[in-house]
Motif scaffolding. Sequence first.
Motif, PDB file in Angstrom:
ATOM      1  N   ALA A  25      12.242   6.840 -20.836  1.00 59.06           N
ATOM      2  CA  ALA A  25      13.076   6.455 -19.698  1.00 59.06           C
ATOM      3  C   ALA A  25      12.811   5.003 -19.291  1.00 59.06           C
ATOM      4  O   ALA A  25      13.757   4.251 -19.015  1.00 59.06           O
ATOM      5  N   PHE A  26      11.545   4.595 -19.288  1.00 58.04           N
ATOM      6  CA  PHE A  26      11.194   3.225 -18.936  1.00 58.04           C
ATOM      7  C   PHE A  26      11.783   2.235 -19.935  1.00 58.04           C
ATOM      8  O   PHE A  26      12.376   1.223 -19.557  1.00 58.04           O
ATOM      9  N   VAL A  27      11.641   2.527 -21.221  1.00 58.98           N
ATOM     10  CA  VAL A  27      12.178   1.647 -22.248  1.00 58.98           C
ATOM     11  C   VAL A  27      13.704   1.613 -22.187  1.00 58.98           C
ATOM     12  O   VAL A  27      14.329   0.564 -22.360  1.00 58.98           O
ATOM     13  N   GLY A  28      14.323   2.746 -21.893  1.00 59.19           N
ATOM     14  CA  GLY A  28      15.778   2.788 -21.751  1.00 59.19           C
ATOM     15  C   GLY A  28      16.266   1.930 -20.597  1.00 59.19           C
ATOM     16  O   GLY A  28      17.281   1.240 -20.711  1.00 59.19           O
ATOM     17  N   LEU A  29      15.546   1.970 -19.478  1.00 55.57           N
ATOM     18  CA  LEU A  29      15.909   1.117 -18.341  1.00 55.57           C
ATOM     19  C   LEU A  29      15.749  -0.362 -18.686  1.00 55.57           C
ATOM     20  O   LEU A  29      16.586  -1.185 -18.322  1.00 55.57           O
ATOM     21  N   LEU A  30      14.669  -0.696 -19.381  1.00 61.08           N
ATOM     22  CA  LEU A  30      14.501  -2.084 -19.810  1.00 61.08           C
ATOM     23  C   LEU A  30      15.648  -2.515 -20.715  1.00 61.08           C
ATOM     24  O   LEU A  30      16.206  -3.598 -20.554  1.00 61.08           O
ATOM     25  N   ALA A  31      16.000  -1.661 -21.655  1.00 64.13           N
ATOM     26  CA  ALA A  31      17.075  -2.003 -22.586  1.00 64.13           C
ATOM     27  C   ALA A  31      18.417  -2.132 -21.875  1.00 64.13           C
ATOM     28  O   ALA A  31      19.272  -2.916 -22.294  1.00 64.13           O
ATOM     29  N   ALA A  32      18.597  -1.393 -20.792  1.00 60.17           N
ATOM     30  CA  ALA A  32      19.872  -1.424 -20.082  1.00 60.17           C
ATOM     31  C   ALA A  32      20.017  -2.651 -19.179  1.00 60.17           C
ATOM     32  O   ALA A  32      21.131  -3.146 -18.994  1.00 60.17           O
ATOM     33  N   PHE A  33      18.912  -3.128 -18.615  1.00 60.24           N
ATOM     34  CA  PHE A  33      19.024  -4.144 -17.576  1.00 60.24           C
ATOM     35  C   PHE A  33      18.386  -5.495 -17.906  1.00 60.24           C
ATOM     36  O   PHE A  33      18.527  -6.434 -17.129  1.00 60.24           O
ATOM     37  N   VAL A  34      17.684  -5.616 -19.008  1.00 61.40           N
ATOM     38  CA  VAL A  34      17.041  -6.874 -19.377  1.00 61.40           C
ATOM     39  C   VAL A  34      17.733  -7.400 -20.631  1.00 61.40           C
ATOM     40  O   VAL A  34      17.997  -6.633 -21.556  1.00 61.40           O
ATOM     41  N   PRO A  35      18.037  -8.676 -20.682  1.00 62.44           N
ATOM     42  CA  PRO A  35      18.713  -9.224 -21.865  1.00 62.44           C
ATOM     43  C   PRO A  35      17.908  -8.983 -23.143  1.00 62.44           C
ATOM     44  O   PRO A  35      16.680  -9.083 -23.149  1.00 62.44           O
ATOM     45  N   LEU A  36      18.630  -8.677 -24.198  1.00 60.70           N
ATOM     46  CA  LEU A  36      17.998  -8.334 -25.468  1.00 60.70           C
ATOM     47  C   LEU A  36      17.104  -9.452 -25.994  1.00 60.70           C
ATOM     48  O   LEU A  36      16.024  -9.200 -26.525  1.00 60.70           O
ATOM     49  N   GLY A  37      17.524 -10.682 -25.844  1.00 63.01           N
ATOM     50  CA  GLY A  37      16.717 -11.806 -26.318  1.00 63.01           C
ATOM     51  C   GLY A  37      15.357 -11.858 -25.656  1.00 63.01           C
ATOM     52  O   GLY A  37      14.341 -12.150 -26.295  1.00 63.01           O
ATOM     53  N   TRP A  38      15.301 -11.575 -24.355  1.00 59.85           N
ATOM     54  CA  TRP A  38      14.028 -11.549 -23.640  1.00 59.85           C
ATOM     55  C   TRP A  38      13.139 -10.436 -24.184  1.00 59.85           C
ATOM     56  O   TRP A  38      11.952 -10.632 -24.396  1.00 59.85           O
ATOM     57  N   LEU A  39      13.728  -9.259 -24.376  1.00 60.08           N
ATOM     58  CA  LEU A  39      12.939  -8.139 -24.873  1.00 60.08           C
ATOM     59  C   LEU A  39      12.386  -8.419 -26.261  1.00 60.08           C
ATOM     60  O   LEU A  39      11.237  -8.113 -26.562  1.00 60.08           O
ATOM     61  N   VAL A  40      13.203  -9.009 -27.114  1.00 58.96           N
ATOM     62  CA  VAL A  40      12.764  -9.329 -28.472  1.00 58.96           C
ATOM     63  C   VAL A  40      11.617 -10.328 -28.432  1.00 58.96           C
ATOM     64  O   VAL A  40      10.585 -10.138 -29.098  1.00 58.96           O
ATOM     65  N   ASP A  41      11.764 -11.388 -27.662  1.00 58.81           N
ATOM     66  CA  ASP A  41      10.717 -12.407 -27.587  1.00 58.81           C
ATOM     67  C   ASP A  41       9.427 -11.856 -26.971  1.00 58.81           C
ATOM     68  O   ASP A  41       8.324 -12.128 -27.456  1.00 58.81           O
ATOM     69  N   LEU A  42       9.551 -11.083 -25.892  1.00 58.41           N
ATOM     70  CA  LEU A  42       8.358 -10.524 -25.251  1.00 58.41           C
ATOM     71  C   LEU A  42       7.654  -9.517 -26.148  1.00 58.41           C
ATOM     72  O   LEU A  42       6.422  -9.469 -26.200  1.00 58.41           O
ATOM     73  N   THR A  43       8.429  -8.711 -26.871  1.00 57.11           N
ATOM     74  CA  THR A  43       7.826  -7.757 -27.799  1.00 57.11           C
ATOM     75  C   THR A  43       7.108  -8.482 -28.928  1.00 57.11           C
ATOM     76  O   THR A  43       5.997  -8.118 -29.313  1.00 57.11           O
ATOM     77  N   SER A  44       7.734  -9.516 -29.448  1.00 57.21           N
ATOM     78  CA  SER A  44       7.097 -10.301 -30.514  1.00 57.21           C
ATOM     79  C   SER A  44       5.812 -10.951 -30.020  1.00 57.21           C
ATOM     80  O   SER A  44       4.776 -10.911 -30.710  1.00 57.21           O
ATOM     81  N   LEU A  45       5.860 -11.553 -28.839  1.00 63.10           N
ATOM     82  CA  LEU A  45       4.676 -12.213 -28.300  1.00 63.10           C
ATOM     83  C   LEU A  45       3.556 -11.203 -28.049  1.00 63.10           C
ATOM     84  O   LEU A  45       2.400 -11.450 -28.403  1.00 63.10           O
ATOM     85  N   GLY A  46       3.888 -10.079 -27.463  1.00 64.77           N
ATOM     86  CA  GLY A  46       2.875  -9.058 -27.196  1.00 64.77           C
ATOM     87  C   GLY A  46       2.241  -8.532 -28.467  1.00 64.77           C
ATOM     88  O   GLY A  46       1.019  -8.336 -28.551  1.00 64.77           O
ATOM     89  N   THR A  47       3.053  -8.312 -29.504  1.00 67.08           N
ATOM     90  CA  THR A  47       2.535  -7.829 -30.776  1.00 67.08           C
ATOM     91  C   THR A  47       1.641  -8.871 -31.438  1.00 67.08           C
ATOM     92  O   THR A  47       0.565  -8.542 -31.967  1.00 67.08           O
TER      93      THR A  47
END
Length: 138
Positions: A25-47
């Motif tokens: 549910a948390f990841v779904g909310l992030l995917a719904a309301f946060v721009p995809l580019g931000w999520l991709v960059d933040l996921t890459s940086l965190g990894t």
Amino acid sequence: MLPPVFRKVDAGSGTPVGSTLIVCAFVGLLAAFVPLGWLVDLTSLGTLVAFAVVSVGVIVLRDPELPRGFKVPGYPAVPALSVVFCGYLIWNMPSDTFILFAAGGRSLPSSTSPTAAGTPSWPAAETAIAPLEPSWTA
């Protein structure tokens, strides 16, 4: 330390069903309301940060006197090179990613309502990934 919903494991499947649903549910909310580019960059940086920390941990915590069932191939060159390459990739990431990562997401906009200039209050258009076109179309 964890709330009971995260500790409970389903008897039939042996999996933490409640915590899995909460994370979904948390990841779904992030995917719904946060721009995809931000999520991709933040996921890459965190990894990349996590991988670099593990590589440093392999170098620092390795005690040569302890018996082990697994040896790191090419030690210490392989872990050191992984830190260097992770650092290179992190260095070349957009600067906005560092700000969001350091803030822990607290600097995400609270709404997507238009600003006085008539543009969205977050740069969704600049960070969204364009849809892929099939290569077989002419």
